[in-house]
Design a protein around this motif. Sequence first.
Motif: not given
Length: 280
Positions: A6-12
């Motif tokens: 998911e985007p939040e995990v990927a960005d972090r």
Amino acid sequence: MYSVPEPEVADRMRRAHADVAVQFQAQAVGGAESWGWRGRTLSRLVLTPTGDGWLRLVCAPAEEAEGKLWEGPMAAELSMPADVPRPRLRRRMTWVDGEHGYLAELYDPVPNRTITVDGPVLRNEPDLDAAWWPGLAGALDLVAVVRTSRVAVRQEYLDRAMPRFLGASVNATVPAWSTAHGDLHWANLVAPSLSILDWEGWGVAPVGFDAAMLHTYSLLVPETAAQVRRHLGHVLDTPAGRFSELAVIAMLLQTVQRGDNLDLERSLRERASLLLGTAI
């Protein structure tokens, strides 16, 4: 190996990977990313002052960022025979940022791809040359005799899992122990030049555990499952090896219950029924 989380995990994870790359004087090469299960790991090919490398970032909750899995790759680097084909660990770094703990590891690059890239289950017959299988068998024999206090599979876990998923009458007592990689599946194996990846969880396990796991993850491709039995039969075709097959099947049936490996369930139950001589 897995899809982008998911985007939040990927960005972090991307930010953390980029930050530690600076610490290692490394620069990502190309745009290819290799993701682990649910975004737990992110790996990329990098260029360092001494040449190409493979930078792997692992994330866990801060309170779990230690112990067996955290120390496994370094312990393997110090303990495994040089003849066991694997990428060599050059450097590592750990830190905590808020509620997340991180482990960064810089490895020698692996010139070839893993046999599966979308998870551990084999769904198509791989093209493996005549030297690959004996190389794997020899490597696992070397691993099996490494002395260690690390534990990959606990008797207490099998006491719970095997009767639960295979039937109350199953004897869960391990007949013999040896050292194992502990997570030997097709996404941790490289071809055509053999290399074994991901040494987080290695340690003592039931004899034949690695061969049993590889065979179980091959059940959807009967031709390859037969090859596993042919080349690793010296451990699989023994009472200890058959016990390890049942142990692995119980473990994977537990993952099915959690919503993973759903397409493997029928084959798992059929193989267990064959080994037990009764339907489960």
